[in-house]
Motif scaffolding. Structure first.
Motif, PDB file in Angstrom:
ATOM      1  N   SER A 226      27.228  31.273  45.109  1.00 33.01           N
ATOM      2  CA  SER A 226      28.724  32.210  45.301  1.00 33.01           C
ATOM      3  C   SER A 226      28.881  33.424  44.798  1.00 33.01           C
ATOM      4  O   SER A 226      28.081  34.260  44.389  1.00 33.01           O
ATOM      5  CB  SER A 226      29.729  31.458  44.611  1.00 33.01           C
ATOM      6  N   LEU A 227      29.830  33.892  45.491  1.00 29.88           N
ATOM      7  CA  LEU A 227      30.053  35.526  45.430  1.00 29.88           C
ATOM      8  C   LEU A 227      30.821  36.047  44.321  1.00 29.88           C
ATOM      9  O   LEU A 227      31.888  35.659  44.929  1.00 29.88           O
ATOM     10  CB  LEU A 227      30.502  35.585  46.781  1.00 29.88           C
ATOM     11  N   PHE A 228      30.414  37.214  43.237  1.00 26.17           N
ATOM     12  CA  PHE A 228      31.325  37.174  42.283  1.00 26.17           C
ATOM     13  C   PHE A 228      32.142  37.559  42.486  1.00 26.17           C
ATOM     14  O   PHE A 228      33.423  37.993  41.990  1.00 26.17           O
ATOM     15  CB  PHE A 228      30.546  37.273  40.990  1.00 26.17           C
ATOM     16  N   PHE A 229      32.293  38.915  43.344  1.00 28.71           N
ATOM     17  CA  PHE A 229      33.241  40.036  43.768  1.00 28.71           C
ATOM     18  C   PHE A 229      33.498  38.936  45.237  1.00 28.71           C
ATOM     19  O   PHE A 229      33.395  39.036  46.010  1.00 28.71           O
ATOM     20  CB  PHE A 229      32.495  40.899  44.263  1.00 28.71           C
ATOM     21  N   ARG A 230      35.119  38.840  44.792  1.00 29.55           N
ATOM     22  CA  ARG A 230      36.465  38.839  45.678  1.00 29.55           C
ATOM     23  C   ARG A 230      37.084  39.535  44.824  1.00 29.55           C
ATOM     24  O   ARG A 230      37.858  40.219  44.046  1.00 29.55           O
ATOM     25  CB  ARG A 230      36.617  37.231  45.123  1.00 29.55           C
ATOM     26  N   LYS A 231      38.234  39.590  46.822  1.00 33.76           N
ATOM     27  CA  LYS A 231      39.506  40.197  46.580  1.00 33.76           C
ATOM     28  C   LYS A 231      40.822  39.426  46.426  1.00 33.76           C
ATOM     29  O   LYS A 231      40.863  38.655  47.036  1.00 33.76           O
ATOM     30  CB  LYS A 231      39.609  40.153  47.816  1.00 33.76           C
ATOM     31  N   ARG A 232      41.939  40.027  46.092  1.00 30.76           N
ATOM     32  CA  ARG A 232      43.034  39.180  45.526  1.00 30.76           C
ATOM     33  C   ARG A 232      43.594  39.897  46.804  1.00 30.76           C
ATOM     34  O   ARG A 232      43.478  40.489  47.297  1.00 30.76           O
ATOM     35  CB  ARG A 232      43.622  39.357  44.377  1.00 30.76           C
ATOM     36  N   THR A 233      44.287  38.671  47.301  1.00 35.43           N
ATOM     37  CA  THR A 233      45.319  39.169  48.784  1.00 35.43           C
ATOM     38  C   THR A 233      46.407  40.388  47.563  1.00 35.43           C
ATOM     39  O   THR A 233      46.413  39.883  46.972  1.00 35.43           O
ATOM     40  CB  THR A 233      46.108  37.780  49.336  1.00 35.43           C
TER      41      THR A 233
END
Length: 469
Positions: free
Chosen positions: A237-244
């Motif tokens: 899985s990707l650790f970098f995630r953006k919040r809406t």
């Protein structure tokens, strides 16, 4: 008061309360005298940085508040901590530990060995060196705690064991979660005084918001590359995630309504890692509030449009991490790839927009020479930045650069870094031609003086050239 209430604690508290656990209290050592046995307590770091000209002389004033509001408690923090445990009688004590505070955490826990409770430790240091906690607490949590902590509480409440859960050492990690399912951070767990913080010579009421988790860049002094590799390797899985933007707005509204904050700190490492469309969406949302804020980004990301918009929205300070002035060293050792002119242009863009700026440099990297370091002085002199931070490199667990230090023989493999004051210098011991400990300390002590002198020289050259023309 230099440290803003940590968002990691605030989000774990919010997740626990959402799961129905409301009998939660926080012990915050902010309001107790420092432990004078700690080496880090021998200096006021802000005063030390002021003496090194990293920012102007300051005094903290807040005439609309009770002058006794920020007085320290008349008891040492260990005694207060023990009494807190005796009075509250916790079933579980949860500690968020970073590497610098590991020995301090042990000291606290040693004060309550006669009390009965279940001890849980988590945080970035637990993630990358869980072995340091073995035998010292009941549960060691790796990675994100937002999901596993409430799950663990449910099992403990039922009298069951939770050592089979993913993210509990030594079990595998669970995939990175959807950050847009999280509740707003719970800042009510902190003493209201903790929301006040010195900023540019004033005391302001502040809270933090993250726009994303992780960072897409690969600076080797940071744990972001390791987080990306860890989650990809163990969980695919990707650790970098953006919040809406909507999710961020819900939290901003919550902070304003509950705490009447005066300034927002957008603590995202690289705030401008977004498309123009994404930036416009965020700006449209934030324009409803125009709450003064400060944030940080990278010089290679800033555009004139973004700078002007940030200023219009109330940005008080933009911090840009330059980190080093030698492009080849910056690329090969640090993992930062951009041309020096790009950094010079970025600060010019900020100035043109009327933004106040801070730039960060690090001194004493592995394999750094004095010649390398002087190129940082040269670049700093060309930036026209308002304030400059210079830090001595620290080899934290979970960063690619620490591995570089161990492999180079510059530190021992078993080193655990701890809080220390600025005059204690570097952890690294490098042979020639690399910087000695004395050279690193000298450059740290004199970095601002040296680049300001060079800055004046460059301005003098410009004036002479103009007159000749």
């Amino acid at each position: 008061m230099r440290v803003t209430p940590p968002g990691g604690v605030a989000i774990i508290s919010a997740c626990l309360k959402r799961a129905g656990y409301n009998n939660i209290e926080l012990f915050d050592a902010t309001w107790y005298p420092v432990d004078n046995d700690l080496a880090s307590a021998t200096k006021d770091r802000d005063r030390s940085r002021q003496e090194r000209q990293m920012f102007p002389e300051y005094k903290w004033e807040r005439t609309d508040l009770d002058p006794n509001m920020f007085m320290l408690e008349d008891v040492d923090m260990y005694t207060a901590w023990r009494q807190k445990v005796i009075d509250f009688k916790p079933d579980v004590i949860i500690s968020s530990v970073v590497e610098d505070t590991f020995y301090l955490w042990k000291k606290f826990m040693d004060k309550v060995t006669d009390r009965k409770f279940i001890s849980i430790a988590g945080g970035v240091f637990c993630t990358y060196f869980p072995q340091a906690f073995e035998g010292k607490c009941d549960y060691i949590l790796r990675g994100e705690g937002d999901e596993v902590v409430p799950e663990l509480m449910d099992l403990i409440e039922q009298g069951k064991d939770g050592h089979h859960l993913m993210n509990v050492h030594p079990n595998p990690m669970r995939p990175a979660m959807n950050v847009n399912t999280l509740p707003p951070t719970d800042h009510t767990i902190f003493d209201e005084r903790s929301l006040y913080r010195p900023f540019q010579g004033k005391i302001i009421k502040i809270a933090t918001v993250e726009t994303q988790r992780g960072c897409p860049f690969k600076c080797k002094f940071c744990n972001s590359p390791s987080n990306a590799a860890l989650y990809k390797g163990e969980t695919d899985s990707l650790f970098f995630r953006k919040r809406t933007v909507q999710h961020q707005e819900e939290e901003i509204i919550d902070l304003i309504e509950k705490h009447d904050i005066e300034v927002l700190w957008i603590v995202t490492d690289t705030f401008l890692t977004m498309s123009k469309k994404g930036f416009d969406e965020w700006a449209e949302m934030y324009s409803k509030y125009k709450l003064p804020f400060f944030t940080q980004t990278r010089p290679e990301l800033l555009t004139p449009y973004q700078a002007t918009t940030l200023k219009e929205l109330g940005c008080l300070k933009l911090n840009m991490g330059v980190e080093h002035g030698d492009p080849k060293f910056r690329r090969d050792v640090i993992g930062r790839i951009y041309d020096n002119q790009r950094a010079i242009d970025a600060f010019a863009i900020a100035r043109e927009a009327g933004l106040s700026t801070t730039c960060n440099f690090i001194i004493g990297y592995p394999y750094e020479t004095m010649e390398n370091c002087m190129q940082s002085v040269e670049l700093a002199a060309q930036l026209g930045c308002n304030d400059t931070n210079a830090f001595i490199y620290t080899p934290y667990h979970g960063t690619p650069m620490r591995d570089m230090c161990v492999q180079g023989g510059f530190i021992e493999d078993n080193l655990i870094v701890e809080m220390r004051h600025d005059d204690q210098g570097t952890y690294l011991n490098m042979p020639k031609p690399y910087m000695s400990r004395e050279e690193i300390q000298y450059m740290y002590n004199n970095f601002v003086r040296l680049f300001r002198e060079r800055e004046r020289e460059l301005k003098g050259e410009t004036i002479s050239a103009t007159m000749s023309a």
